[in-house]
Write a protein that holds these residues in place. Structure first.
Motif, PDB file in Angstrom:
ATOM      1  N   SER A   1     -35.966  15.809  -9.061  1.00 42.95           N
ATOM      2  CA  SER A   1     -35.217  15.916  -7.801  1.00 42.95           C
ATOM      3  C   SER A   1     -36.091  16.362  -6.638  1.00 42.95           C
ATOM      4  O   SER A   1     -35.990  15.806  -5.537  1.00 42.95           O
ATOM      5  CB  SER A   1     -34.053  16.900  -7.973  1.00 42.95           C
ATOM      6  N   ARG A   2     -36.929  17.344  -6.853  1.00 44.12           N
ATOM      7  CA  ARG A   2     -37.688  17.931  -5.750  1.00 44.12           C
ATOM      8  C   ARG A   2     -38.974  17.187  -5.423  1.00 44.12           C
ATOM      9  O   ARG A   2     -39.401  17.141  -4.267  1.00 44.12           O
ATOM     10  CB  ARG A   2     -38.035  19.398  -6.049  1.00 44.12           C
ATOM     11  N   ILE A   3     -39.607  16.601  -6.434  1.00 45.03           N
ATOM     12  CA  ILE A   3     -40.943  16.020  -6.253  1.00 45.03           C
ATOM     13  C   ILE A   3     -40.949  14.502  -6.377  1.00 45.03           C
ATOM     14  O   ILE A   3     -41.406  13.789  -5.488  1.00 45.03           O
ATOM     15  CB  ILE A   3     -41.939  16.613  -7.280  1.00 45.03           C
ATOM     16  N   LEU A   4     -40.434  13.991  -7.489  1.00 47.32           N
ATOM     17  CA  LEU A   4     -40.620  12.570  -7.778  1.00 47.32           C
ATOM     18  C   LEU A   4     -39.781  11.667  -6.877  1.00 47.32           C
ATOM     19  O   LEU A   4     -40.302  10.687  -6.328  1.00 47.32           O
ATOM     20  CB  LEU A   4     -40.305  12.316  -9.258  1.00 47.32           C
ATOM     21  N   ILE A   5     -38.517  11.962  -6.727  1.00 47.33           N
ATOM     22  CA  ILE A   5     -37.662  11.075  -5.932  1.00 47.33           C
ATOM     23  C   ILE A   5     -38.089  11.026  -4.467  1.00 47.33           C
ATOM     24  O   ILE A   5     -38.214   9.927  -3.896  1.00 47.33           O
ATOM     25  CB  ILE A   5     -36.175  11.457  -6.089  1.00 47.33           C
ATOM     26  N   PRO A   6     -38.340  12.162  -3.799  1.00 49.42           N
ATOM     27  CA  PRO A   6     -38.836  12.062  -2.416  1.00 49.42           C
ATOM     28  C   PRO A   6     -40.147  11.283  -2.317  1.00 49.42           C
ATOM     29  O   PRO A   6     -40.339  10.515  -1.360  1.00 49.42           O
ATOM     30  CB  PRO A   6     -39.017  13.527  -2.005  1.00 49.42           C
ATOM     31  N   ALA A   7     -41.044  11.460  -3.291  1.00 44.30           N
ATOM     32  CA  ALA A   7     -42.313  10.717  -3.270  1.00 44.30           C
ATOM     33  C   ALA A   7     -42.061   9.219  -3.388  1.00 44.30           C
ATOM     34  O   ALA A   7     -42.739   8.407  -2.743  1.00 44.30           O
ATOM     35  CB  ALA A   7     -43.220  11.195  -4.405  1.00 44.30           C
ATOM     36  N   TRP A   8     -41.087   8.842  -4.197  1.00 40.22           N
ATOM     37  CA  TRP A   8     -40.739   7.427  -4.372  1.00 40.22           C
ATOM     38  C   TRP A   8     -40.323   6.813  -3.042  1.00 40.22           C
ATOM     39  O   TRP A   8     -40.801   5.741  -2.660  1.00 40.22           O
ATOM     40  CB  TRP A   8     -39.613   7.325  -5.399  1.00 40.22           C
ATOM     41  N   TYR A   9     -39.443   7.474  -2.320  1.00 45.00           N
ATOM     42  CA  TYR A   9     -38.969   6.929  -1.043  1.00 45.00           C
ATOM     43  C   TYR A   9     -40.050   6.956   0.031  1.00 45.00           C
ATOM     44  O   TYR A   9     -40.163   6.011   0.827  1.00 45.00           O
ATOM     45  CB  TYR A   9     -37.729   7.690  -0.573  1.00 45.00           C
TER      46      TYR A   9
END
Length: 285
Positions: free
Chosen positions: A139-147
């Motif tokens: 939630s905190r690292i991977l998803i924002p990096a994806w977008y």
């Protein structure tokens, strides 16, 4: 990096492929109605959980970007975001929104009815905490990096975005390995550590991250020439996730995702609240 041009394609409002078959099989009234959009990964994770946990539900595909937003969505999701659940067992019906909260609710429902669980047993709080650490990283690292990676328009930022996403995935793998090392010696517990562990079953972190890993394999590959991390164990994990019946049944065809994410890939104005938050450097809504 992609040299493709923005063709102006719009997001789909009806799922395709296996997901369409599943949606049609869940088109009759049930105690829970899932309000969702076929392209949305936050919806996807909830749909996978419903399938895996065996909870009766109905699918209501809705257009969250309709202007004005559908009133039936606003009544159960104040921000007009999906996923949202309408709970018909109450009179009047009640509602839940936000995917992680919905997942917590579904886990409790399944536990109370003696069905499956996505988490290790309640008598092992340490094991459950390690799994929640994995989910927190997603939630905190991977998803924002994806977008950030998909929305980046400058080549240098795209290169940096690809590197950041690889680092985020590597961080998740380390957390998978930690749980396996510390807890995998117990054969019964091993099964509850997710699909990273050979012999494991679908787990909480798998459900939390799978929609974005899957879209990395098609959307990011198409628009950013993204190469998935290499390694036998990582490859085996992705294949177990992608081929798990509960996940596979909720996937549309690749073309749906490619069409629906073109607006993100070219960072069109007013793409979504998620896109706006990434552009502004804010937390995801």
């Amino acid at each position: 990096m992609s040299n493709k041009f923005d063709s102006g394609k719009l997001y789909h409002i009806k799922c395709t492929g296996d997901a369409l078959v599943t949606a049609e099989a869940h088109s009759v009234d049930a105690p829970i109605t899932l309000f969702g959009a076929c392209f949305c990964p936050f919806v996807h994770r909830v749909w996978v959980a419903l399938e895996y946990l065996g909870i009766p539900y109905k699918v209501n595909e809705i257009n969250p970007y309709q202007n004005p937003k559908p009133q039936e969505l606003l009544e159960i999701s104040p921000k007009g975001l999906v996923p949202a659940l309408k709970l018909h067992e109450y009179n009047p019906p009640r509602a839940l929104n936000e995917s992680t909260i919905i997942l917590e609710y579904l886990e409790e429902v399944a536990k109370n009815t003696g069905k499956r669980s996505l988490l290790p047993p309640t008598n092992n709080p340490y094991a459950r905490s390690l799994i929640r650490l994995q989910a927190d990283h997603v939630s905190r690292i991977l998803i924002p990096a994806w977008y950030r990676y998909l929305q980046a328009q400058d080549i240098e930022k795209q290169i940096a975005g690809g590197r950041d996403l690889h680092d985020a995935i590597a961080g998740l793998v380390k957390l998978f390995e930690r749980a396996e090392e510390e807890l995998g010696g117990d054969p019964e517990l091993r099964k509850s550590l997710g699909l990273w562990v050979e012999g494991g079953d679908l787990g909480w972190a798998d459900v939390m991250v799978a929609p974005w890993i899957y879209r990395a394999s098609n959307v990011l590959k198409h628009y950013r020439a993204f190469e998935m991390p290499q390694g036998d164990k990582f490859n085996a994990w992705t294949q177990r996730v992608f081929n798990h019946p509960s996940f596979k049944r909720t996937c549309s065809t690749d073309q749906l995702y490619l069409d629906s994410y073109e607006r993100y890939a070219y960072n069109r104005p007013n793409t979504s609240q998620v896109a706006d938050a990434i552009n502004a450097g804010r937390a995801l809504p």
